[in-house]
Design an enzyme around this catalytic site. Structure first.
Site, short mmCIF file in Angstrom:
data_model
loop_
_atom_site.label_atom_id
_atom_site.label_comp_id
_atom_site.label_asym_id
_atom_site.label_seq_id
_atom_site.Cartn_x
_atom_site.Cartn_y
_atom_site.Cartn_z
N GLU A 1 0.83 -1.21 0.00
CA GLU A 1 0.00 0.00 0.00
C GLU A 1 0.87 1.27 0.00
O GLU A 1 0.77 2.12 0.88
CB GLU A 1 -0.96 -0.01 1.19
N GLU B 1 -5.62 -8.09 -1.23
CA GLU B 1 -6.28 -7.92 0.07
C GLU B 1 -7.74 -7.56 -0.17
O GLU B 1 -8.04 -6.64 -0.93
CB GLU B 1 -5.65 -6.79 0.90
#
Length: 469
Positions: A170, A362
């Site tokens: 991320e 995810e």
């Protein structure tokens, strides 16, 4: 059959949220070891007993048992990360820690024994604490050299075992959570946009350098970037809201654009110009950035709205990146809005933009699970709410594949219960497997299968057909 035959079904964890063994076998302290409340509480000087991550779910000692359970579900891929401070305890040593290297050898061998491909995140929200304190993390250009040394060691060691790599978890979250994401020790309030975007530049160079090195050392390997995806809708059809959304989406697209296209886009050059930000580039940086990724991976939990109207700029709770709540959506117990169609939207958006294979690494529902006892005395969790959430999202993945999007795979987040990244609690559970550990540290660490375990096993076995039952 919408899902391709070679679709990579699996699950995902991060080392710092599950391994524990925080100073075993020569491991150094990481930034995670001093954040007992995740992003919502203050740091500590040194690790404290109330930090759930110090033990995690003891994956370090129980990985064989856990990998066997993942294999029982039929995982084709298992996403995990390497704890940088297991390999280089301080981060700036000359020689790596052999015991740390050996642990990941054993872990990857265990995956391969069951025909499960490891998908490895090189840096997943844990910077060696020494690098954070001494160099201020990624604000400092020296981090590129420390990262390069680290990746050369792990590529040399695991190149024959690991085909899929992600450079930073991320990566776009560094603007919002600089200590968690970038190991930047200076408090967020004291960091200027100049500091943050300079740190981003250093990570871009390091990521592209890692991609270049991977392609040289492991010609068969595939390297991806990893982005926190946040589809953003206008709160109203007002053109002002639409333009506001365009500008806020650009802030996220910037990260994918540089990784995939290999240069800084014009909209960010304008933003830098208008905000007095001057990225210090060294000779050769622009050339390194041309080493672009093979695929784009991302997390997807929710969508948000944005508006140009200051009176309506009400921040939603619970997520790393803010955003105005959508009045049409329900939310989880932690305030994360649930939007399955947003996943189809973001898959199409990234595919249209990049034309690179996409990997959902995810996605999942954090919830409080209540264990129940079966007639035979074993325990389970009747988590129909999780099944419903995942089914609705996977049906939208199927829609995107029908739309023509090239989707490589799907790894459900927290396939076994682990310590939450944002709040550092265990009661926010994501897993198909329940771990008997509570936020006060009590529990046996025993594992047992939730209802969703058997459901996901069937989804994988039928390559998605189970979703239509």
């Amino acid at each position: 059959m919408a899902f391709p035959k070679n679709f990579l079904w699996g699950g995902a964890v991060a080392a710092n949220q599950c391994e524990g063994a925080y100073q075993e076998d020569g491991k150094g302290w990481s930034t995670q070891d001093v954040t007992p409340r995740g992003i919502v509480g203050p740091r500590t000087e040194e690790p404290t007993p109330d930090n759930m991550k110090l033990v995690g779910i003891d994956f370090y000692h129980r990985y064989q048992e856990d990998i066997k359970l993942f294999a029982e579900m039929g995982f084709k891929v298992f996403r995990t990360s390497i704890a940088w401070s297991r390999i280089f305890p301080k981060g700036d040593e000359e020689e790596p820690n052999e015991k740390g290297l050996k642990f990941y050898d054993d872990l990857f061998d265990e995956c391969l024994r069951y025909g499960m491909e490891p998908l490895v995140t090189i840096s997943h929200y844990e910077t060696p604490l020494h690098l954070s304190k001494t160099y201020d993390g990624w604000v400092n250009r020296k981090m590129i050299g420390f990262y390069e040394k680290y990746v050369r060691v792990i590529f040399a060691r695991y190149g024959s075992k690991v085909k899929y790599w992600l450079t930073f978890n991320e990566i776009n979250s560094v603007l919002h959570q600089p200590f968690l994401s970038g190991g930047i020790f200076t408090e967020k309030e004291k960091l200027s946009p100049q500091d943050l975007y300079q740190a981003v530049h250093h990570e871009f160079v390091a990521s592209a350098l890692a991609t270049k090195i991977a392609h040289e050392m492991m010609p068969e390997a595939k390297v991806g970037c990893m982005i926190l995806s946040m589809p953003t809708y206008p709160l109203s059809p007002s053109p002002d809201d639409v333009i506001k959304v365009m500008e806020s989406v650009h802030k996220n697209d910037f990260f994918g654009d540089v990784h995939v296209r290999g240069y800084y886009p014009g909209y960010m050059k304008r933003y830098f110009r208008e905000n007095g930000i001057r990225i210090r580039m060294e000779p050769g940086d622009e050339e390194i950035l041309k080493h672009t990724v093979d695929f784009v991976s991302f997390s997807y939990y929710m969508s948000v709205c944005d508006t140009a109207d200051p009176a309506k700029q009400i921040q939603g709770q619970g997520n790393l990146m803010g955003g105005v709540p959508n009045p049409y959506l329900e939310a989880s117990e932690w305030g994360w809005q649930i939007d399955p169609q947003g996943l189809r939207y973001v898959l199409n958006y990234y595919w249209d933009r990049y034309q690179k294979p996409l990997f959902i690494v995810e996605n999942g529902l954090g919830a409080v699970d209540v264990p129940v006892e079966r007639a035979d005395g074993t325990k389970t969790v009747e988590d129909d709410y999780r099944i419903d959430y995942l089914r609705k999202h996977l049906l939208q993945v199927e829609e995107a594949i029908e739309d023509g999007v090239d989707v490589m795979g799907y790894t459900s987040w927290g396939c076994i219960d682990l310590v939450s990244a944002s709040t550092a609690e265990l009661k926010k559970r994501y897993g198909f497997i329940y771990v008997d550990r509570n936020d006060d540290g009590t529990g046996t660490l025993e594992r047992y299968k939730k209802k969703s375990f058997y459901w996901y096993k069937d989804v994988i076995a039928t390559n998605g057909e189970k979703l239509h039952e």
